[in-house]
Enzyme design. Structure first.
Site, short mmCIF file in Angstrom:
data_model
loop_
_atom_site.label_atom_id
_atom_site.label_comp_id
_atom_site.label_asym_id
_atom_site.label_seq_id
_atom_site.Cartn_x
_atom_site.Cartn_y
_atom_site.Cartn_z
CE1 TYR A 159 -4.74 -11.81 -8.87
CE2 TYR A 159 -3.44 -13.41 -10.10
CZ TYR A 159 -3.90 -12.12 -9.93
OH TYR A 159 -3.52 -11.14 -10.80
CG ASP B 197 3.57 10.35 2.33
OD1 ASP B 197 3.80 9.26 2.91
OD2 ASP B 197 3.97 10.62 1.19
CD GLU C 82 -8.72 -9.29 -8.91
OE1 GLU C 82 -8.01 -8.82 -9.80
OE2 GLU C 82 -9.91 -9.60 -9.11
CB THR D 113 6.82 2.85 3.39
OG1 THR D 113 7.61 3.35 4.48
CG2 THR D 113 6.79 3.86 2.27
NE ARG E 270 11.09 -1.89 -1.84
CZ ARG E 270 11.89 -1.07 -1.17
NH1 ARG E 270 12.84 -1.53 -0.39
NH2 ARG E 270 11.74 0.23 -1.27
CE LYS F 103 10.44 5.12 2.38
NZ LYS F 103 9.94 6.41 1.88
C1 LIG Z 1 9.32 6.61 0.65
C2 LIG Z 1 8.21 7.60 0.50
C3 LIG Z 1 7.10 7.34 -0.31
C4 LIG Z 1 7.01 6.20 -1.31
O1 LIG Z 1 7.33 4.95 -0.96
P1 LIG Z 1 7.63 3.85 -2.12
O2 LIG Z 1 7.41 2.58 -1.41
O3 LIG Z 1 9.02 4.09 -2.56
O4 LIG Z 1 6.66 4.06 -3.22
C5 LIG Z 1 6.06 8.25 -0.30
N1 LIG Z 1 6.11 9.36 0.44
C6 LIG Z 1 7.16 9.67 1.22
C7 LIG Z 1 7.14 10.92 2.02
C8 LIG Z 1 8.26 8.81 1.26
O5 LIG Z 1 9.31 9.14 2.01
#
Ligand SMILES: *Cc1c(COP(=O)(O)O)cnc(C)c1O
Length: 412
Positions: A59, A205, A61, A231, A240, A234
């Site tokens: 843990y 994003d 935080e 993320t 993840r 990907k």
């Molecule tokens: C994949 C994605 C997310 C979210 O990712 P998660 O890990 O699935 O929550 C947010 N924005 C865009 C543009 C994405 O392609």
């Protein structure tokens, strides 16, 4: 090192054969079908090892040096390492590596810069905006006033005039650039210019392209955006999870937006795995990988166009492409089902215009397996055969199994 520490753990097999079978079944599925889900990849054994490590027990935080729990001296080192590696990899002044997912990273970016009710300009959901870019089913659509921009009908490219006009008339507090299905590089300088003109924050994003950015195969949003959220699982090929990058002036706001505003304890096993992935992504081998991902996507797009599919925007600059299977008399949903039966796994997605759905394909996972341009050309032919006539189910499934079998994601 064992391939999958969890699977290799005799303890799990002895204690819970039912669950061990599920894990092995999924490993078999991943190894015998072709993964073209554009958001997926195969992490390295080292990343899996960090995820399956005793750091999962801890843990923690707070932030390194300022935790609410005792015994954090070792995980603090892991988090500092992840942060330093992320900053170096992306040339950012500040990095936060605690977000549990891409969506939590976006939530934290909004929390750092916005108040409920603020207007936000983002890509419309129908054009490839993410759930967190204003979907009424998501916190974003409920708590903010989202305005959507789209793409030009002819080219499929972002409609810059519309972005500019909506920014001028709606005066958003923030502009979001980033998408789940836009296959072209984003012009971050353009978005910065529009944001500056109307006094808005710019949030990039970069969930999809951040791995290409790491490998030098896509332009970086870091010099332009106030906050970059992303993320780590990907193209970047880590565990993840999510992350945020920003300049020093926003560092404290971003950190407080992640913890304590939107999250509790950090997931230290995942943060350690992120550190491993950032280390891998900084190598020349990863740069080669990122460029190969794009080369593969281009060849796949060309092959599919030759076979008669409509390739949205005429091609791709990235790891993903969007095609319309209408010339085969199918919509995306039916096409996805047919391909799944043949062992070719991918997603449906919205097409820029009209109500029919298309297909989104990505090359990140196949490229990790070692596939190159020759395999992409072969795959384009297979795909078209399945769409054309159902592809003589058994024969195509065998061909897919052969192709996958030549490139095992986790060779023993
Ligand atoms: C994949 C994605 C997310 C979210 O990712 P998660 O890990 O699935 O929550 C947010 N924005 C865009 C543009 C994405 O392609």
């Amino acid at each position: 090192m064992s391939v999958t520490p969890v699977l290799e753990a005799d303890a799990l097999r002895r204690q819970d054969p039912e669950l061990a079978d599920i894990l092995l079944g999924e490993l078999d599925r991943q190894s015998t079908t072709l993964q073209l889900v554009a958001a997926e990849n195969f992490t390295s054994p080292a990343v899996l090892a960090a995820l399956g490590s005793p750091l999962a027990n801890k843990y923690a935080e707070g932030y390194p040096g300022a935790r609410y729990h005792g015994g954090c001296e070792i995980v603090d080192v892991a988090e500092r390492l992840a942060v330093e590696r992320a900053k170096a990899l992306f040339g950012a002044e500040h990095a936060n590596v605690q977000s549990h997912s891409g969506s939590s990273a976006v939530l934290a970016a909004y929390a750092a810069l916005l108040r409920p009710g603020d207007t936000v300009l983002a890509m419309g959901l129908h054009f490839g905006g993410h759930l967190t870019h204003g979907s009424p089913a998501n916190f974003s659509g409920r708590w903010f006033d989202f305005v959507g921009y789209g793409v030009e009908a002819e080219s499929g490219l972002i409609d810059r005039e519309q972005v500019r006009t909506l920014a001028r008339t709606r005066r958003p507090k923030a502009i979001v650039c980033g998408s789940i299905s836009y296959p072209r590089h984003l012009d971050y300088a353009f978005f910065r210019e529009v944001a500056d003109e109307v006094g808005a924050f710019l949030i990039a994003d970069a969930a999809h392209p951040i791995g290409l950015v790491a490998g030098g195969a896509a332009p970086s949003p870091v010099p332009y955006a106030d906050i970059v959220c992303a993320t780590t699982h990907k193209v970047l090929r880590g565990p993840r999870g999510g992350m945020l990058l920003c300049g020093s002036e926003l560092a404290e706001r971003v950190d407080r937006a992640v913890f304590p505003f939107t999250q509790g304890g950090a997931q230290m096993h995942s943060i350690a795995a992120k550190a491993v992935a950032f280390g891998e992504a900084a190598t020349p081998a990863f740069a080669g990988y990122a460029h190969q991902v794009v080369a593969n996507a281009r060849v796949l797009a060309e092959g599919l166009a030759r076979e008669g599919l409509v390739v949205i925007t005429g091609g791709t600059d990235t790891h993903l492409l969007v095609v319309d299977p209408a010339p085969f008399g199918l919509d995306g949903r039916a096409a996805r089902g047919r391909l799944a039966a043949a062992g070719i796994v991918l997603d449906c997605c919205a097409l820029p215009h009209g109500d029919a759905r298309g297909l989104r394909l990505g090359t990140a996972a196949l490229t990790t397996q070692g596939m190159g341009e020759a395999e992409m050309t072969h795959l384009a032919g297979l795909l078209a055969r399945v769409l054309r006539d159902g592809g003589d189910g058994r024969r195509t499934r065998e061909e897919v199994r052969d192709l996958a079998g030549r490139f095992p994601p986790y060779p023993h």
